[in-house]
Design a protein around this motif. Structure first.
Motif, short mmCIF file in Angstrom:
data_model
loop_
_atom_site.label_atom_id
_atom_site.label_comp_id
_atom_site.label_asym_id
_atom_site.label_seq_id
_atom_site.Cartn_x
_atom_site.Cartn_y
_atom_site.Cartn_z
N MET A 1 37.87 -30.12 -26.47
CA MET A 1 36.66 -30.73 -27.00
C MET A 1 35.90 -29.71 -27.84
SD MET A 1 33.91 -33.07 -24.95
CE MET A 1 33.96 -31.91 -23.60
N ALA A 2 35.33 -30.16 -28.94
CA ALA A 2 34.60 -29.25 -29.81
C ALA A 2 33.38 -28.69 -29.08
CB ALA A 2 34.16 -29.99 -31.06
N LEU A 3 33.13 -27.40 -29.26
CA LEU A 3 31.96 -26.77 -28.63
C LEU A 3 30.76 -26.91 -29.55
CD1 LEU A 3 33.61 -23.45 -27.40
CD2 LEU A 3 33.04 -25.44 -26.02
N SER A 4 29.58 -26.98 -28.96
CA SER A 4 28.37 -27.05 -29.77
C SER A 4 28.00 -25.63 -30.20
CB SER A 4 27.23 -27.65 -28.95
OG SER A 4 26.82 -26.71 -27.99
N GLY A 5 27.08 -25.52 -31.16
CA GLY A 5 26.63 -24.22 -31.63
C GLY A 5 26.12 -23.37 -30.48
N LEU A 6 25.39 -24.00 -29.57
CA LEU A 6 24.82 -23.25 -28.44
C LEU A 6 25.90 -22.76 -27.48
CD1 LEU A 6 21.46 -25.02 -27.59
CD2 LEU A 6 21.81 -22.70 -28.46
N ASP A 7 26.91 -23.64 -27.25
CA ASP A 7 28.04 -23.23 -26.40
C ASP A 7 28.71 -22.00 -26.98
OD1 ASP A 7 27.64 -25.39 -24.73
OD2 ASP A 7 29.04 -26.68 -25.81
N ILE A 8 28.88 -22.03 -28.30
CA ILE A 8 29.55 -20.91 -28.96
C ILE A 8 28.68 -19.65 -28.87
CG2 ILE A 8 30.41 -20.05 -31.18
CD1 ILE A 8 31.08 -23.02 -31.85
N TYR A 9 27.38 -19.83 -29.07
CA TYR A 9 26.45 -18.70 -29.03
C TYR A 9 26.59 -17.91 -27.74
CZ TYR A 9 21.99 -16.21 -28.82
OH TYR A 9 21.04 -15.25 -28.70
N LYS A 10 26.76 -18.68 -26.63
CA LYS A 10 26.87 -18.02 -25.33
C LYS A 10 28.07 -17.09 -25.25
CE LYS A 10 24.61 -21.79 -22.94
NZ LYS A 10 24.95 -23.14 -22.50
N LEU A 11 29.10 -17.36 -26.09
CA LEU A 11 30.32 -16.55 -26.06
C LEU A 11 30.24 -15.35 -27.00
CD1 LEU A 11 32.81 -19.55 -26.17
CD2 LEU A 11 32.35 -18.11 -24.19
N LEU A 12 29.24 -15.30 -27.85
CA LEU A 12 29.13 -14.22 -28.83
C LEU A 12 28.44 -13.00 -28.20
CD1 LEU A 12 28.12 -16.28 -32.02
CD2 LEU A 12 30.38 -15.50 -31.33
N PRO A 13 28.53 -11.81 -28.84
CA PRO A 13 27.93 -10.59 -28.26
C PRO A 13 26.40 -10.65 -28.21
CG PRO A 13 29.48 -10.07 -30.04
CD PRO A 13 29.30 -11.54 -30.05
N LYS A 14 25.76 -11.48 -29.01
CA LYS A 14 24.30 -11.63 -29.06
C LYS A 14 23.60 -10.32 -29.43
CE LYS A 14 24.31 -15.02 -25.24
NZ LYS A 14 25.29 -14.47 -24.30
N THR A 15 24.23 -9.56 -30.30
CA THR A 15 23.63 -8.28 -30.71
C THR A 15 22.95 -8.38 -32.07
OG1 THR A 15 25.78 -7.71 -31.59
CG2 THR A 15 25.24 -6.82 -29.42
N ASN A 16 23.15 -9.49 -32.75
CA ASN A 16 22.61 -9.68 -34.10
C ASN A 16 22.92 -8.49 -35.02
OD1 ASN A 16 21.60 -12.06 -33.11
ND2 ASN A 16 19.53 -11.27 -32.76
N CYS A 17 24.16 -8.06 -35.00
CA CYS A 17 24.56 -6.88 -35.77
C CYS A 17 24.69 -7.17 -37.27
CB CYS A 17 25.88 -6.32 -35.23
SG CYS A 17 27.30 -7.38 -35.66
N ARG A 18 24.77 -8.42 -37.61
CA ARG A 18 24.84 -8.88 -39.01
C ARG A 18 26.15 -8.57 -39.72
NH1 ARG A 18 19.01 -8.50 -41.87
NH2 ARG A 18 17.72 -8.92 -40.05
N GLU A 19 27.12 -8.02 -39.00
CA GLU A 19 28.36 -7.66 -39.69
C GLU A 19 29.16 -8.88 -40.14
OE1 GLU A 19 30.76 -4.42 -38.13
OE2 GLU A 19 28.93 -3.60 -37.23
N CYS A 20 28.86 -10.02 -39.52
CA CYS A 20 29.55 -11.24 -39.92
C CYS A 20 28.96 -11.81 -41.21
CB CYS A 20 29.45 -12.28 -38.81
SG CYS A 20 27.75 -12.69 -38.40
N GLY A 21 27.84 -11.27 -41.64
CA GLY A 21 27.21 -11.79 -42.85
C GLY A 21 26.06 -12.73 -42.55
N PHE A 22 25.83 -13.03 -41.27
CA PHE A 22 24.70 -13.89 -40.90
C PHE A 22 23.62 -13.05 -40.22
CE2 PHE A 22 28.27 -16.66 -41.39
CZ PHE A 22 27.73 -17.72 -42.09
N VAL A 23 22.38 -13.54 -40.34
CA VAL A 23 21.25 -12.76 -39.84
C VAL A 23 21.28 -12.62 -38.32
CG1 VAL A 23 18.74 -12.56 -39.87
CG2 VAL A 23 19.93 -13.60 -41.80
N THR A 24 21.66 -13.70 -37.64
CA THR A 24 21.70 -13.64 -36.17
C THR A 24 23.02 -14.20 -35.66
OG1 THR A 24 20.80 -15.86 -35.98
CG2 THR A 24 19.20 -14.07 -36.04
#
Lengths: 441, 312
Positions: A1-24
């Motif tokens: 099943m497709a994950l929601s943005g928030l579900d995915i967020y929980k799996l990310l490092p949450k460091t806001n390092c910006r290396e992906c090109g996005f601000v957060t």
């Protein structure tokens, strides 16, 4: 099943390092949910999170392709339980079981008849998809009949073999046609080896959901991932339960063991009984329906049902805009105007036929919108209607110098009279009023 | 490892409607029909109770249906000339459990029969056949408001199912049905909001939701079937999720729609029969409870399909 943005967020490092090109990380997660970026952009993702995210990117029901060329069919990749939620994507393939006991001549005749099962309805071509050859006798016989079938049709092929040597030879002959292996020998390991070798899709049969789930895992581990599930022979209600469960488990639990298209064998000597079972499973979740009968009247009704069920609920079926004479029209016949939304047109058509008064119907191109929707969206305006009146030569055919518009758009009559140069009569609001309206005109 | 099945816990139940009253219940029927009462989606027996089978009603008319398909006319023969003979043929020869008498002849364009004539016919039918009855108007609002109350009164206490009540015209019929102890058909043209609204309006007049059957209006196979199919699925999902105002059984006029399809107008009689059958099968999957049908063979096939689904 497709994950929601928030579900995915929980799996990310949450460091806001910006290396992906996005601000957060949250912004990145939202884009991931929309499948607008790749997870590779995040250099700090843990292997566990990566696995979960990659898994969630897979369609919950695997897309399987069979056949080649014009007869290539896509199966599976469905995303919903009910068609009002979203279009059912890949229409159920209709296949015909042929036994290898047939003579060359009989095979040729039967395949020829099956080839001819193609129809056109509301501008769409409806055709059948598969021939399933079932082994009842020797390998020699099976191969002989298979050769005859391969040379007489472009349809997809399913191989219902009873032993692996036969299957191997059959695959050698038919591998270029992307066949479906539906082996009945029960030797699934040997069979999986052959499927892997020939890159063929394989049917997994099991008496229970548990057995099917276990087998798909086992066969996956043998390297065969293109699977079709067969719910086997059992009472109708049990089949319905199993096929519903398979769809639910794949969609709601992301259970990979069940994330495959499902095959139902509906064969029956009684064409009505066969059609009843086939219609049940065309409605409910089958991706392949196998039949033994191939009478035109049986197949036309099933293909029409498939067309109905797999219609996009957001995009209504349209008919070709034009001027349609209903009954023996002459220059004294009236002309009713409606849209090219198929349901509007067919409702009007039904009432005109019931009235037994020959009448023209002018179907205006409203991009498939119904009368009131099209009027609100300015697709059913005096100028659009008079354009159609001119384009389809209404004035040449309808000498009464008048046209009839639906009662709900009575407001159009003044402008339309002016623009079309015809008298405009306001008809009934509901199609049901057409017969008595025409009678009293 | 056992695979865990997914059972949905539906809080709602489709209301159970009883058609027909036995002798000890103030009527004169030899059997009654119950529809509805499901606690789950169609035929998912392992998920919730499905106490009643869907049922087929034979459609009969008060006048000879001369424009019916030749295959149907051949099937019923001269019985079509007399509604009572026709009804008896359905019950005796084809084992009909339920009849739907359509009062087409009351329509101003089809003979304009009076309320007295129609009420007389209903009394006679009730005398001659003992199965429960659906009484169906001619579709002309004004005329239905004359004939249906008269028929309702003639059938007082027999717990018929009478229709259609429509959004613009439901009060007269609701009052009659309420006074004479029947059930009502509420028609909504492929529109879930109108269905809901009309059920509320009718129940506000004092007729309980347990006495309403929804006619969602259907299209035949190939003629908009999918619209009704999805409207019915949506309404049923809402009902099972707890919306009482949509938790009524469905009645679908299969025969009338199916036999209008262009595809049936061919020489092969099977095409029409299977068209009617497949239309019915699909709508059963969408939740149909009462199927009003025409061809005895299509009906026989549907009955055996229902039997098979309910078999042990």
């Amino acid at each position: 099943m497709a994950l929601s943005g928030l579900d995915i967020y929980k799996l990310l490092p949450k460091t806001n390092c910006r290396e992906c090109g996005f601000v957060t990380c949250l912004a990145f997660a939202m884009q991931l949910a929309k499948k607008a970026v790749s997870i590779e952009k995040c250099p700090y993702l843990s292997p566990e999170s990566k696995e979960v995210l990659e898994e969630s990117g897979q369609p919950p029901i695997k897309l399987i392709s069979l056949g080649t060329g014009e007869k290539k069919m896509d199966l599976g990749n469905e995303t919903v339980m009910f068609r009002h939620e979203e279009k059912f994507r890949n229409p159920a393939a209709i296949g015909f079981i042929i036994d290898d006991s047939l003579t060359d001549e009989e095979t040729g005749k039967k395949v020829g008849e099956i080839n001819k099962l193609a129809f056109e309805r509301v501008g769409q071509k409806l055709d059948v998809n598969l021939i399933a050859l079932r082994q009842n006798s020797t390998k020699e016989n099976f191969i002989k009949v298979l050769k005859k079938i391969l040379s007489s049709t472009d349809l997809g092929i399913a191989l219902m073999t009873k032993d692996t040597p036969t299957l191997e030879e059959a695959l050698l002959l038919s591998k270029d046609r992307k066949p479906l292996v539906y082996d009945l020998s029960g030797k699934h390991q040997e069979c999986a080896k052959l499927c892997s070798k020939f890159q063929a899709s394989m049917v997994v049969s099991g008496d229970s959901l548990e057995a099917i789930g276990k087998l798909t895992k086992e066969i996956n581990s043998l390297g065969v991932t293109e699977l079709v599930l067969d719910i086997g022979k059992k009472p109708l209600k049990d089949k319905l339960w199993d096929i519903t469960q398979i769809r639910r488990m794949a969609l709601k639990k992301s259970n990979r063991s069940f994330g495959y298209p499902v095959l139902v064998n509906a064969e029956n000597v009684d064409p009505y009984k066969e059609a009843a079972e086939a219609a049940t499973f065309i409605s409910k979740y089958a991706s392949i329906v196998l039949l033994s009968g191939h009478k035109t009247w049986e197949i036309l009704s099933l293909l029409t049902l498939r067309q109905n069920i797999y219609t996009d609920p957001q995009k209504p079926l349209q008919i070709e805009p034009g001027l349609y004479p209903i009954g023996e029209c002459n220059e004294k016949s009236d002309c009713l105007i409606t849209t090219n939304f198929s349901l509007s047109y067919y409702t009007v058509l039904g009432e005109v036929e019931a009235s037994k008064i020959p009448t023209y119907i002018l179907s205006v191109d409203t991009e498939g919108m119904s009368v009131l929707t099209a009027w609100a969206a300015e697709k059913f305006t005096p100028s659009k209607i008079s354009e159609s009146i001119n384009k389809f030569g209404v004035k040449d055919k309808v000498r009464l110098n008048r046209v009839i518009i639906p009662g709900y758009v009575a407001v159009l009559s003044g402008d339309l009279e002016e623009q079309a140069g015809l008298k405009v009569v306001v008809g009934p609001k509901e199609a049901a009023g057409i017969p008595s309206f025409l009678k009293n005109l | 490892m056992a695979e865990e099945v997914l059972i949905e816990k539906w809080p709602g139940t489709v209301s159970s409607v009883t058609i027909g009253a036995l002798k000890n219940e103030g009527g004169s029927r030899s059997a009654i029909i119950k529809v509805g009462g499901q606690k789950t989606l169609p035929f998912l027996f392992k998920e919730g109770q499905i106490p009643n089978k869907p049922v087929v009603a034979f459609e009969i008319w008060d006048i000879s249906p001369d424009d019916w398909h030749p295959e149907l006319i051949k099937e019923y023969g001269t019985s079509l000339k007399d509604p009572v003979v026709w009804a008896e043929k359905c019950v005796n020869d084809h084992k009909a459990e339920l009849l739907c008498i359509k009062l087409q002849g009351a329509h101003p364009d089809f003979g304009n029969k009076t309320a007295k004539e129609e009420a007389g016919l209903i009394s006679q039918l009730l005398k001659k056949v003992s199965v429960p009855l659906i009484i169906y108007g001619c579709g002309d609002n004004e005329k239905d408001n004359e004939i249906l109350p008269a028929c309702s009164e003639a059938a007082k206490g027999e717990k018929c199912l009478i229709g259609d009540a429509v959004q613009e015209n439901y009060k007269t019929l609701t009052a009659a049905v309420l006074a004479d102890g029947h059930n009502i058909i509420a028609e909504s043209p492929i529109d879930i909001n109108i269905a809901k609204q009309l059920n509320i309006l009718i129940s506000d007049m004092g007729l309980s939701l347990e006495r309403i059957v929804i006619n969602p209006t259907i299209g035949a196979l190939g003629y908009g079937l999918e619209y009704a199919y999805s409207i019915m699925e949506r309404a049923r999902l809402a009902a099972l999720s707890g919306d009482k105002t949509l938790a009524c059984p469905f009645i679908c006029f299969i025969g009338q729609e199916a036999w209008r399809a262009k595809e049936t107008k061919v020489e092969e009689s099977q095409q029409g029969i299977i068209w009617e059958q497949v239309t019915a099968i699909a709508l059963l999957e969408a939740g149909a409870d009462i199927l009003v049908m025409r061809h005895p063979k299509a009906i026989e096939k549907i009955n055996s399909h229902i039997q098979e689904l309910f078999g042990s």
